[in-house]
Design an enzyme around this catalytic site. Structure first.
Site, PDB file in Angstrom:
ATOM      1  N   LYS A 162       0.841  -1.111  -0.064  1.00 23.67           N
ATOM      2  CA  LYS A 162      -0.054  -0.052  -0.093  1.00 23.67           C
ATOM      3  C   LYS A 162       0.970   1.281   0.038  1.00 23.67           C
ATOM      4  O   LYS A 162       2.022   1.099   0.832  1.00 23.67           O
ATOM      5  CB  LYS A 162      -0.824  -0.023   1.352  1.00 23.67           C
ATOM      6  CG  LYS A 162      -1.846  -0.971   1.160  1.00 23.67           C
ATOM      7  CD  LYS A 162      -2.943  -0.950   0.351  1.00 23.67           C
ATOM      8  CE  LYS A 162      -4.408  -1.629   0.414  1.00 23.67           C
ATOM      9  NZ  LYS A 162      -5.262  -1.222  -0.636  1.00 23.67           N
ATOM     10  N   ASP A 238      -9.013  -0.231  -9.847  1.00 26.08           N
ATOM     11  CA  ASP A 238      -9.904  -0.996  -8.827  1.00 26.08           C
ATOM     12  C   ASP A 238     -11.062  -0.237  -8.569  1.00 26.08           C
ATOM     13  O   ASP A 238     -12.035  -0.444  -9.181  1.00 26.08           O
ATOM     14  CB  ASP A 238      -8.808  -1.119  -7.535  1.00 26.08           C
ATOM     15  CG  ASP A 238      -9.493  -1.512  -6.566  1.00 26.08           C
ATOM     16  OD1 ASP A 238     -10.747  -1.791  -6.426  1.00 26.08           O
ATOM     17  OD2 ASP A 238      -8.918  -1.803  -5.130  1.00 26.08           O
ATOM     18  N   LYS A 262     -13.218  -7.079  -8.148  1.00 23.55           N
ATOM     19  CA  LYS A 262     -13.451  -7.340  -6.879  1.00 23.55           C
ATOM     20  C   LYS A 262     -15.198  -7.588  -6.957  1.00 23.55           C
ATOM     21  O   LYS A 262     -16.070  -6.444  -7.207  1.00 23.55           O
ATOM     22  CB  LYS A 262     -13.569  -6.270  -6.075  1.00 23.55           C
ATOM     23  CG  LYS A 262     -12.135  -6.136  -5.347  1.00 23.55           C
ATOM     24  CD  LYS A 262     -11.856  -4.809  -4.389  1.00 23.55           C
ATOM     25  CE  LYS A 262     -10.515  -4.734  -4.038  1.00 23.55           C
ATOM     26  NZ  LYS A 262     -10.427  -3.420  -3.455  1.00 23.55           N
TER      27      LYS A 262
END
Ligand code: SMG
Ligand code: MG
Length: 367
Positions: A162, A238, A262
């Site tokens: 991250k 994302d 996702k």
């Protein structure tokens, strides 16, 4: 199939260690589970919304409200079929995570009743999937190196760091220097940069990263396309990808050359498969993202990640990455991989005692 009702069950899942991103620090997950009860049997859905609307506009109380008020009532009546859930919910804007959880529960109930596995239903071609791990922002480089060392020891085959402004080039350099060029390495900014940071992001080109995930704001598709021309490292979206349509648009505009899929973010596993298909048709590799799911969501993610277009390791880590005591049988790494469940539906069910122990609230929505 006909819906009898849905139990909304909130569980509290403490994390084994805090997970810090550019937008928040998670120490515990407040998760909404759905027990979907039909005349053919039950199924489980997991809603991936976080407690606050910091990753996406959804949050867990809001998801519960949307489900209770609009989504569950909309699938009442005869002829319930998982492939029609999304169409029945389409009248309501947004709320992808809430919609995904409901579709997941219906799909699980239907597949269990028919004795078919989700993996097979989605079109899985492998029996195990490689495990990547997402590593949070730390207080120091030393702490980060220790964490990465531990994950590599456990067998993780890909590391995702991250990042945020001020925690980007140095941590990436340190991980490369310490662990070498063979480690599959990528970064995720969770929208923390702007196009003005293009040169800083281009400095990451020196480290042979697989991709930079979601550097800019979710609505900034054109900005990502501009950035993609200024950096050599592939850009992977994302947050920006909320449907097969938005995936197709982002690919066509040159905003993304890899996609993080996702299911919760895109409204469900069936839409996730459509994104996989759109990406495959465009030669765009995909990988399965994660939202710190329990064993239920993890089982479904692993099934999805076994589709042929998932050519990069996903954030499909073992249960122990986040939870010392998962509510299902834990997913455990074997040679850096997780086995794809083969049983009916999700192939896993919650352990009664573990579920009871973690439950903070239940509510029965009859239809
Ligand atoms: O399940 O391992 C997981 C989480 C992986 O980094 C992860 N997810 O942006 O990709 C992402 C984040 C979103 C959740 S952060 C709390
Ligand atoms: Mg991400």
């Amino acid at each position: 199939m006909k819906l009898t009702g849905v139990e909304l069950r909130r569980i509290a899942m403490p994390l084994v260690s805090p997970f810090r991103t550019s937008f928040s620090t998670q120490t515990s997950r407040d998760i909404l589970l759905l027990r979907v009860v039909t005349d053919a049997g039950e199924g489980w859905g997991e809603c991936v919304a976080l407690s606050d609307p910091r990753y996406s506009p959804e949050y867990v109380d809001g998801a519960a409200d949307a489900l209770r008020r609009f989504l569950i009532p909309a699938i009442a009546g005869e002829g319930l079929d998982a492939t029609q859930v999304a169409a029945r919910l389409h009248q309501f804007k947004g709320h992808q995570m809430a919609k995904a959880a409901l579709e997941m529960g219906v799909l699980d109930a239907e597949l269990r009743a028919e004795g078919r596995s989700l993996a097979r239903e989605l079109g899985a071609v492998s029996t195990r999937v490689p495990s990547g791990v997402s590593v949070g922002i730390m207080d120091s480089i030393d702490e980060l190196l220790d964490a990465v060392d531990g994950y590599l020891d456990e067998g993780y085959v890909r590391i995702k760091l991250k990042i945020q402004p001020g925690w980007d080039i140095e941590p990436v350099r340190a991980v490369r220097e310490r662990f070498g060029d063979d480690v599959l390495l990528q970064v995720d900014a969770n929208t923390a940069y702007t196009l003005r940071d293009a040169r800083r992001l281009a400095a990451l080109d020196a480290f042979d990263l697989l991709l930079i995930e979601q550097p800019l704001e979710e609505d900034d598709i054109v900005g990502h396309a501009d950035l993609a021309r200024q950096v050599q490292t592939p850009i992977c979206l994302d947050e920006s990808i909320t449907s097969a349509q938005s995936a197709a648009a982002a690919i066509r505009l040159g905003a993304t050359s890899v996609v993080n899929i996702k299911p919760g973010r895109v409204g469900g596993y069936l839409e996730a498969r459509r994104i996989h298909d759109v990406c495959a048709a465009n030669g765009v590799p995909v990988w399965c993202g994660g939202m710190l799911e329990t064993g239920l969501g993890r089982a479904a993610n692993v099934a999805l990640a076994a589709l042929p277009g998932f050519t990069l390791p996903g954030d499909t880590s073992g249960s122990g990455r986040y939870y010392s005591d998962d509510i299902t049988e834990p997913f455990v790494l074997e040679e850096g991989h997780l086995a794809v469940p083969t049983g009916p539906g999700l192939g896993v069910t919650p352990r009664e005692d573990a579920l009871r122990e973690r439950t903070t609230h239940t509510e029965w929505i009859a239809v």
